[in-house]
Design an enzyme around this catalytic site. Sequence first.
Site, short mmCIF file in Angstrom:
data_model
loop_
_atom_site.label_atom_id
_atom_site.label_comp_id
_atom_site.label_asym_id
_atom_site.label_seq_id
_atom_site.Cartn_x
_atom_site.Cartn_y
_atom_site.Cartn_z
N GLU A 39 0.88 -1.18 0.00
CA GLU A 39 0.00 0.00 0.00
C GLU A 39 0.90 1.22 0.00
O GLU A 39 1.44 1.58 1.05
CB GLU A 39 -0.88 0.00 1.25
CG GLU A 39 -1.95 -1.05 1.28
CD GLU A 39 -3.04 -0.80 0.27
OE1 GLU A 39 -3.20 0.36 -0.16
OE2 GLU A 39 -3.71 -1.76 -0.11
N CYS A 60 -2.67 9.44 2.29
CA CYS A 60 -2.27 8.88 0.99
C CYS A 60 -3.32 9.14 -0.08
O CYS A 60 -3.02 9.06 -1.27
CB CYS A 60 -2.02 7.38 1.13
SG CYS A 60 -3.41 6.50 1.86
P1 NDP Z 1 7.93 4.92 4.97
O1 NDP Z 1 7.93 4.19 3.70
O2 NDP Z 1 9.07 5.80 5.30
O3 NDP Z 1 7.79 3.90 6.20
C1 NDP Z 1 6.75 2.96 6.30
C2 NDP Z 1 7.13 1.90 7.34
O4 NDP Z 1 8.20 1.10 6.83
C3 NDP Z 1 7.64 2.49 8.64
O5 NDP Z 1 7.21 1.69 9.72
C4 NDP Z 1 9.14 2.41 8.46
O6 NDP Z 1 9.84 2.43 9.65
C5 NDP Z 1 9.26 1.06 7.78
N1 NDP Z 1 10.52 0.82 7.07
C6 NDP Z 1 11.43 1.71 6.62
N2 NDP Z 1 12.44 1.07 5.96
C7 NDP Z 1 12.15 -0.25 6.01
C8 NDP Z 1 12.81 -1.44 5.52
N3 NDP Z 1 13.94 -1.37 4.83
N4 NDP Z 1 12.23 -2.64 5.75
C9 NDP Z 1 11.05 -2.71 6.42
N5 NDP Z 1 10.40 -1.64 6.91
C10 NDP Z 1 10.92 -0.42 6.71
O7 NDP Z 1 6.56 5.72 4.98
P2 NDP Z 1 6.09 6.84 5.97
O8 NDP Z 1 6.00 6.29 7.36
O9 NDP Z 1 6.90 8.06 5.73
O10 NDP Z 1 4.58 7.08 5.48
C11 NDP Z 1 4.26 7.94 4.46
C12 NDP Z 1 4.01 7.19 3.17
O11 NDP Z 1 3.04 6.19 3.37
C13 NDP Z 1 3.45 8.09 2.08
O12 NDP Z 1 4.09 7.86 0.86
C14 NDP Z 1 2.00 7.67 1.99
O13 NDP Z 1 1.41 7.91 0.74
C15 NDP Z 1 2.09 6.21 2.30
N6 NDP Z 1 0.80 5.74 2.73
C16 NDP Z 1 0.11 4.86 1.92
C17 NDP Z 1 -1.15 4.45 2.28
C18 NDP Z 1 -1.91 3.45 1.46
O14 NDP Z 1 -2.82 2.84 2.01
N7 NDP Z 1 -1.59 3.22 0.20
C19 NDP Z 1 -1.80 4.96 3.48
C20 NDP Z 1 -0.98 5.85 4.25
C21 NDP Z 1 0.27 6.22 3.87
P3 NDP Z 1 10.37 3.86 10.22
O15 NDP Z 1 9.24 4.81 10.20
O16 NDP Z 1 10.74 3.51 11.59
O17 NDP Z 1 11.47 4.28 9.31
#
Ligand code: NDP
Length: 515
Positions: free
Chosen positions: A241, A275
């Site tokens: 997502e 999002c």
């Molecule tokens: P990120 O992609 O930065 O992070 C998402 C999650 O992945 C966090 O828990 C993060 O941890 C974790 N993460 C980071 N690197 C890794 C890795 N290498 N392996 C596994 N997990 C990892 O997103 P954001 O938190 O900044 O959220 C914003 C984004 O989410 C926007 O692009 C938004 O559009 C999208 N989004 C999509 C939705 C949908 O349903 N399609 C809904 C809501 C948001 P940590 O934060 O600790 O780095």
Amino acid sequence: MSPADGAGDPGTLVIHAPASGERVGEVAITTPDEVRAAIARARSAYEMWRSVPLEERCDRLLRFRDALVDRADELIEMLVKETGKPRQEALLHEVMPIVDTFTYLSRRAPVILQPKELPLHLFKHKKSVVHYVPRGVVGVISPWNFPFTIPMGDVAAALFTGSAVIVKPSEVTPLIMKLTKQIWDSTGLPADLFQVVYGRGDVGSALIDGGVQKIVFTGGVATGRKVAAACGAALVPCVMELGGKAPLIACADCDLERTARAIVWGGFANSGQVCVSVERVFAHREIYDALVERVKALTLELRQGNPERDEVEVGAMTFAPQMDVADAHVKDALGKGATLVTGGQRHQPAGAPGQFYAPTVLADCTGDMMVMRAEIFGPIVPIARVDSEEEAITRANDSHLGLNAYVFTRDRKRGEEIALRLEAGSVLVNDVLTNHATPEAPFGGVKDSGFGRVHGDDALRDMAEKRHVMTERIAAPAHDPFWYPYDAKRFKLLRKGLTTLFAGNGLVQRIASIF
Ligand code: NDP
């Protein structure tokens, strides 16, 4: 300062409220060994949970639903503090949809997960049934913008289908999951069935590599690519997502007032950190000027400030770096000829010393501007003028993302026709954002917005493993004619059968038309 920092201790995440800067709480980072141990405990819990009949699972999970309702005020308070979103949004966009999802699934899951008998078109002597069996341990990796409703929807799907589940919340907003886990533990439901691991990306990686049976990831496109690659290497099925860049097409015949209000709410709810936020408006030239004026007036009426006050409509930016992203979008757009209608800068409301960005409207936007191409994830609404619906559709589809899209027209039939031509996972006619709160409807994206779906019947079935069981309707002969031995005579017979069965209006077609 980022809301999440170690405050000197590399093993701790300390969270500060984005709206006030005050310290909200902390969590200890889970080590890779602890992640593996959590998965092992979840596996044991799953062995027990899978044997609980589905109807009983539904009953037991309602205990958790009731505890969420009882402690809703605590959840709302934590969400407001940790994310900076207004109280009404914490209630309506976070707590209420999850309470509803548990209620809905407790009634619907037994129907959706009913074994499905397949009407075999040829092998009429066989009975084929698909059973939806629990998967094992599901890992949920979630972002900071909806730190309760996003992971908990996936948690619900995993638990109702008989799996155990482990959530890795964003490092930016881990405290709401800490509280949710405390609420879970207070219900007497098995503690290891729902667990939370805390930390940064490496903790997410440890979860993927630790032996889970499915990953549901919600986050940005760049991280999504890494997570999908890691899931591929570990052969773990995953749902992605990812980001969005929702276009809103305002047709010449739209209800101008509703459209303007939809743009303002859909663009500025959760400070645009959604999002499915309205991220591009394509307004027909016949209504363009009036729409821009009305959007401006409504935006100027918004009350931004301390999100703990009930009347505040726009709160703080959850993640401080998004302020720089917002600034960069505005600067780029203005440099390329956009008109600043209102906002366009950081804002310091009275009594709220934290990180705020003024709700911003940009007009005269063109396709070469970053604000029309890249995800903003901030309170900025760019508006472009179009000469026709055709142009709006073409420009709306000119994006690498495709999560939500919106069409505003009084002609609902025409709206549905346009919807079918838009490249997006969901298209809403005369509405914005609300589809994420409908547990019946599949939610997810096309193109770089990801793959797989959450919510809806298919996603619930996908959360389970499909087990196909085939049996004989009548006792099978000892010498099956399709098994050994092979010989020339039988080949000839089968070859003749190919023509009899399949050529033209062959036997298979005739049998199929009877049943
Ligand atoms: P990120 O992609 O930065 O992070 C998402 C999650 O992945 C966090 O828990 C993060 O941890 C974790 N993460 C980071 N690197 C890794 C890795 N290498 N392996 C596994 N997990 C990892 O997103 P954001 O938190 O900044 O959220 C914003 C984004 O989410 C926007 O692009 C938004 O559009 C999208 N989004 C999509 C939705 C949908 O349903 N399609 C809904 C809501 C948001 P940590 O934060 O600790 O780095």
